[in-house]
Design an enzyme around this catalytic site. Structure first.
Site, PDB file in Angstrom:
ATOM      1  N   PRO A 219      42.327  40.906  40.406  1.00 10.05           N
ATOM      2  CA  PRO A 219      42.723  41.786  41.505  1.00 10.05           C
ATOM      3  C   PRO A 219      42.276  41.218  42.852  1.00 10.05           C
ATOM      4  O   PRO A 219      41.201  40.630  42.950  1.00 10.05           O
ATOM      5  CB  PRO A 219      41.969  43.084  41.215  1.00 10.05           C
ATOM      6  CG  PRO A 219      41.558  43.009  39.799  1.00 10.05           C
ATOM      7  CD  PRO A 219      41.451  41.566  39.448  1.00 10.05           C
ATOM      8  N   THR A 221      43.588  38.792  44.642  1.00 10.06           N
ATOM      9  CA  THR A 221      43.768  37.378  44.925  1.00 10.06           C
ATOM     10  C   THR A 221      45.041  37.102  45.719  1.00 10.06           C
ATOM     11  O   THR A 221      45.322  35.961  46.061  1.00 10.06           O
ATOM     12  CB  THR A 221      43.805  36.551  43.621  1.00 10.06           C
ATOM     13  OG1 THR A 221      44.622  37.231  42.678  1.00 10.06           O
ATOM     14  CG2 THR A 221      42.419  36.371  43.061  1.00 10.06           C
ATOM     15  N   GLY A 222      45.830  38.144  45.968  1.00  9.58           N
ATOM     16  CA  GLY A 222      47.006  37.970  46.819  1.00  9.58           C
ATOM     17  C   GLY A 222      48.329  37.943  46.082  1.00  9.58           C
ATOM     18  O   GLY A 222      49.296  37.386  46.582  1.00  9.58           O
ATOM     19  N   LYS A 223      48.394  38.576  44.920  1.00  7.79           N
ATOM     20  CA  LYS A 223      49.640  38.565  44.149  1.00  7.79           C
ATOM     21  C   LYS A 223      50.729  39.363  44.864  1.00  7.79           C
ATOM     22  O   LYS A 223      51.853  38.894  45.023  1.00  7.79           O
ATOM     23  CB  LYS A 223      49.397  39.127  42.737  1.00  7.79           C
ATOM     24  CG  LYS A 223      48.423  38.294  41.931  1.00  7.79           C
ATOM     25  CD  LYS A 223      48.238  38.826  40.534  1.00  7.79           C
ATOM     26  CE  LYS A 223      47.508  40.148  40.494  1.00  7.79           C
ATOM     27  NZ  LYS A 223      46.129  40.082  41.005  1.00  7.79           N
ATOM     28  N   GLU A 440      11.193  40.267  40.184  1.00  5.71           N
ATOM     29  CA  GLU A 440      12.042  39.401  41.004  1.00  5.71           C
ATOM     30  C   GLU A 440      11.352  38.068  41.289  1.00  5.71           C
ATOM     31  O   GLU A 440      12.002  37.018  41.309  1.00  5.71           O
ATOM     32  CB  GLU A 440      12.421  40.086  42.324  1.00  5.71           C
ATOM     33  CG  GLU A 440      13.258  41.359  42.161  1.00  5.71           C
ATOM     34  CD  GLU A 440      14.543  41.162  41.371  1.00  5.71           C
ATOM     35  OE1 GLU A 440      15.119  40.056  41.435  1.00  5.71           O
ATOM     36  OE2 GLU A 440      14.965  42.105  40.681  1.00  5.71           O
ATOM     37  N   HIS A 443      11.996  35.776  38.389  1.00  2.00           N
ATOM     38  CA  HIS A 443      13.324  35.142  38.455  1.00  2.00           C
ATOM     39  C   HIS A 443      13.311  33.977  39.438  1.00  2.00           C
ATOM     40  O   HIS A 443      13.752  32.876  39.125  1.00  2.00           O
ATOM     41  CB  HIS A 443      14.369  36.147  38.974  1.00  2.00           C
ATOM     42  CG  HIS A 443      14.832  37.157  37.972  1.00  2.00           C
ATOM     43  ND1 HIS A 443      15.215  36.836  36.705  1.00  2.00           N
ATOM     44  CD2 HIS A 443      15.005  38.508  38.082  1.00  2.00           C
ATOM     45  CE1 HIS A 443      15.601  37.938  36.064  1.00  2.00           C
ATOM     46  NE2 HIS A 443      15.478  38.976  36.887  1.00  2.00           N
TER      47      HIS A 443
HETATM   48  P1  ADP Z   1      46.535  41.563  44.432  1.00  2.00           P
HETATM   49  O1  ADP Z   1      47.932  42.067  44.479  1.00  2.00           O
HETATM   50  O2  ADP Z   1      46.416  40.215  43.779  1.00  2.00           O
HETATM   51  O3  ADP Z   1      45.562  42.525  43.855  1.00  2.00           O
HETATM   52  P2  ADP Z   1      46.809  41.731  47.234  1.00  2.00           P
HETATM   53  O4  ADP Z   1      47.984  40.876  47.466  1.00  2.00           O
HETATM   54  O5  ADP Z   1      47.063  43.191  47.196  1.00  2.00           O
HETATM   55  O6  ADP Z   1      46.062  41.304  45.918  1.00  2.00           O
HETATM   56  O7  ADP Z   1      45.702  41.382  48.313  1.00  2.00           O
HETATM   57  C1  ADP Z   1      45.030  42.350  49.008  1.00  2.00           C
HETATM   58  C2  ADP Z   1      44.729  41.883  50.397  1.00  2.00           C
HETATM   59  O8  ADP Z   1      43.800  40.812  50.381  1.00  2.00           O
HETATM   60  C3  ADP Z   1      45.927  41.357  51.127  1.00  2.00           C
HETATM   61  O9  ADP Z   1      46.613  42.368  51.763  1.00  2.00           O
HETATM   62  C4  ADP Z   1      45.325  40.371  52.103  1.00  2.00           C
HETATM   63  O10 ADP Z   1      44.872  41.044  53.265  1.00  2.00           O
HETATM   64  C5  ADP Z   1      44.120  39.866  51.375  1.00  2.00           C
HETATM   65  N1  ADP Z   1      44.387  38.592  50.731  1.00  2.00           N
HETATM   66  C6  ADP Z   1      44.361  38.342  49.398  1.00  2.00           C
HETATM   67  N2  ADP Z   1      44.636  37.060  49.143  1.00  2.00           N
HETATM   68  C7  ADP Z   1      44.867  36.467  50.328  1.00  2.00           C
HETATM   69  C8  ADP Z   1      45.212  35.148  50.716  1.00  2.00           C
HETATM   70  N3  ADP Z   1      45.364  34.175  49.815  1.00  2.00           N
HETATM   71  N4  ADP Z   1      45.367  34.896  52.028  1.00  2.00           N
HETATM   72  C9  ADP Z   1      45.194  35.871  52.931  1.00  2.00           C
HETATM   73  N5  ADP Z   1      44.882  37.131  52.631  1.00  2.00           N
HETATM   74  C10 ADP Z   1      44.708  37.452  51.341  1.00  2.00           C
HETATM   75 ZN    ZN Z   2      16.091  40.926  36.659  1.00  2.00          ZN
END
Ligand code: ADP
Ligand code: ZN
Ligand code: MG
Length: 630
Positions: A219, A221-223, A440, A443
């Site tokens: 989640p 990552t920009g899908k 801590e 660690h």
């Molecule tokens: P996913 O659908 O993979 O869960 P989103 O596309 O909804 O992720 O990303 C959420 C937000 O995070 C985007 O609206 C953007 O602002 C930011 N974001 C995520 N990946 C990128 C990227 N590669 N470049 C720029 N912004 C990003």
């Molecule tokens: Zn610990």
């Protein structure tokens, strides 16, 4: 208000008319003059009537021998309000029978017996109007009224239709420039952009294009962003629907929605359908905890039917996103469906910097801000987190009335997002604090002594978020894709350091180490079962990736491909590793007890130790910090 009043009046009107109508239906001519059709014919044959009237529904015969006039008058008065047909029928000198549809015998009979007859149409027309069209009209009025009452946005109105959301977004301004990093994904998707902008060029030569593209990645990552960018680059309409929206509470609605979506999309081709959270509909059939979900399966089946049912030449590209591809029904991944998969992974250092830069364009940065350093301090974060970091930093800067966003705001923002909000006010008693500090310190010291690749960045005993009472923040010095056996063992050591320290100092251990222990055990397990680093099991991997497809009803993995004996050996090996490491770590800490105590004392005093302060203690005791590690 006026409208409301009007509605109420309309409501009453409908009620009254309905009542009248019902009354009319139930009081239609059922009287003593009604005779069976057979008897009617008999009477005609015997010439009993002076005259016969034929209406559409009735046969009304006037008897030759008239009875007393008064009686008929009385009856007629009673029925004065009824229609002419009815009053005719109820007169005592007449006999009525329901007419058979198109009985040719009847006319023949009338001709043969030379009875005078006439056909009446006026009244029947009125009657049919009253009895057929009016109810329909009323029903229609009632229907629209009921739905109007339910409100325009209510579920009833949208029944079976796509929600307003599934309207195409036509002029998306996003392009690939709005997505930082993800170069490989962009490259793969570029082909789709070319196809969508010039479908003829591709189909002319009979080439086959993919219908479905599955974006796979964690989640944030920009899908979603990428799929919108594809639509924006190709300048085509974009239908966005979430898998969970398909799965409605009424069986069949989801399937209807899929159908509707594809009809709309085909009309707007070339275009993109984007199904977010495909796993919500696309979960393998018949695997659910409750033995399957009818509605979801119907929706999934409909989706498969629709995907198979059109030619890729029409120019509809279906994109979908999921972070759990392993749960998808294999049927979805077959050729002609989502057979193209694009990985949208976590960004590496360079990409993180690029994402930070992209989002930082919108805020005013001070010169002291080094986004590369911020990127270095945020391994594992995804695009959404990084966008959040920039936003949080800007908010922090605004709160402190700064003219621009400074580096310290970024540092605080990162910390905040990494570990949850500080809960300084949370009270922990003195003894607890002692335990946490020594835990801590354990660690941190082990991490330093072991020259761990993950440098100690910060040690804190300020409670944060929900469970964690303190934390030692270690950051990898670089992005790692491979780890050696020794590095894995070091990780275990560092995790055990906390509990080892507690037991040395207090002769007792607390519950605070349970997370450390389970993580350490997990590493040991992977070493034995996946990486072939065990002693007795040797270089074979013994465990398959857990796959939802092989889960039984109770959710337990039934895909185990090793024997009980092997299982016992695995447990034995893990136990040995953990015991050995713990003994070693305790010995090491006992040897360096003075340093351990000093770190803990400093922690109790300052609550937070940063990188430099920690190094200072180590240097004072003649230990080279982890920064010097090769
Ligand atoms: P996913 O659908 O993979 O869960 P989103 O596309 O909804 O992720 O990303 C959420 C937000 O995070 C985007 O609206 C953007 O602002 C930011 N974001 C995520 N990946 C990128 C990227 N590669 N470049 C720029 N912004 C990003
Ligand atoms: Zn610990
Ligand atoms: Mg998304």
């Amino acid at each position: 208000m006026k409208n409301q009043k009007y509605k109420t009046i309309l409501n009453y009107l409908i009620l009254v008319i309905s009542a009248l109508l019902l009354w009319g239906i139930f009081t239609t001519p059922v009287d003593q003059n009604q005779i069976p059709y057979s008897e009617m014919k008999q009477k005609i044959r015997s010439g009993a009537f002076s005259k016969v009237k034929l209406t559409e529904k009735l046969v009304v015969g006037e008897l030759k021998d008239t009875r007393t006039k008064g009686q008929s008058d009385k009856v007629e008065k009673e029925d004065s309000q009824k229609s002419k047909v009815q009053s005719l029928a109820s007169s005592s000198k007449t006999l009525v029978s329901t007419r058979l549809d198109n009985d040719p015998e009847l006319i023949k009979l009338l001709d043969e017996t030379a009875t005078q007859y006439e056909v009446e149409t006026k009244n029947t027309m009125l009657a049919s109007l009253l009895y057929t069209i009016l109810p329909l009209l009323l029903f229609f009025m009632f229907w629209t009224f009921a739905f109007r009452k339910a409100g325009p946005g209510s579920e009833m109105m949208r029944f079976g239709k796509s929600k307003g959301k599934v309207k195409a977004e036509s002029d998306l301004k996003l392009t690939f420039d709005d997505v930082a990093g993800q170069d490989e994904a962009k490259e793969e998707l570029n082909e789709i952009v070319e196809f969508l902008s010039e479908p003829e060029r591709f189909t002319r030569l009979g080439g086959k294009l993919p219908k479905g593209i599955l974006l796979v990645g964690p989640p944030g990552t920009g899908k979603t962003l990428l799929s919108k960018a594809v639509a924006g680059e190709a300048k085509v309409p974009f239908f966005h629907i979430s898998g969970s929206e398909f799965v409605e509470m009424f069986v069949g609605v989801g399937a209807a929605r899929v159908r509707d979506l594809f009809i709309q999309a085909k009309a707007k081709a070339p275009c993109i359908i984007f199904i977010d959270e495909l796993d919500a509909v696309g979960k393998a059939r018949g695997v659910g905890a409750f033995g399957g979900h009818d509605e979801r399966e119907q929706t999934l089946n409909q989706l498969l039917v629709e995907m198979d049912g059109f030619d890729s030449k029409v120019g509809v590209i279906i994109m979908a996103a999921t972070n759990r591809p392993e749960t998808l029904d294999p049927a979805l991944l077959r050729a002609g469906r989502f057979d193209r998969q694009v990985l949208v992974g976590r960004p590496d250092l360079k990409e993180r910097e690029a994402i930070l830069e992209l989002h930082a364009k919108k805020v005013k940065l001070d010169n002291d801000v080094n986004l590369e350093t911020v990127a270095k301090g945020t391994p594992g974060m995804v695009g959404a987190d990084l966008a959040n970091v920039v936003n949080e930093a800007a908010l922090l800067a605004a709160r402190s009335n700064a003219q621009a966003v400074h580096m310290k705001h970024f540092n605080d923002a990162v910390e905040r997002i990494l570990a949850g909000l500080e809960k300084k006010k949370r009270v922990i008693n003195k003894h607890e604090k002692q335990i946490v500090a020594h835990h801590e310190a354990g660690h941190a010291l082990i991490a330093a002594l072991k020259n761990s690749t993950d440098k100690v960045h910060k040690i804190s005993i300020v409670p944060r978020g929900v469970g964690a009472l303190g934390y030692t923040l270690q950051l990898p010095t670089e992005d790692r894709y491979l780890m050696t056996k020794q590095e894995l063992l070091n990780k275990i050591d560092v995790l055990l350091g906390g509990q080892a320290s507690e037991s040395i100092i207090f002769g007792d251990i607390s519950t605070g180490a349970s997370d450390d222990l389970s993580r350490a055990t997990e590493i040991a397990r992977s070493m034995v079962t996946q990486y072939g680093m065990g002693k007795t099991l040797g270089p074979a991997t013994v465990e398959r990736e857990r796959n939802a497809l092989y889960m039984d009803q109770s959710g337990a993995s039934i895909g185990k491909n090793f024997s009980e004996e092997t299982a016992r050996q695995i447990d034995e090996e893990i136990k040995t590793i953990m015991k050995d490491r713990m003994t070693m770590v305790k010995a090491l800490l006992t040897e360096k007890l003075v340093i351990l105590k000093e770190i803990a004392t400093t922690l109790l005093e300052k609550e937070v130790l940063d990188d430099e302060q920690f190094q200072a203690i180590l240097t004072r005791h003649g230990i080279l910090g982890s920064s010097s590690a090769a």
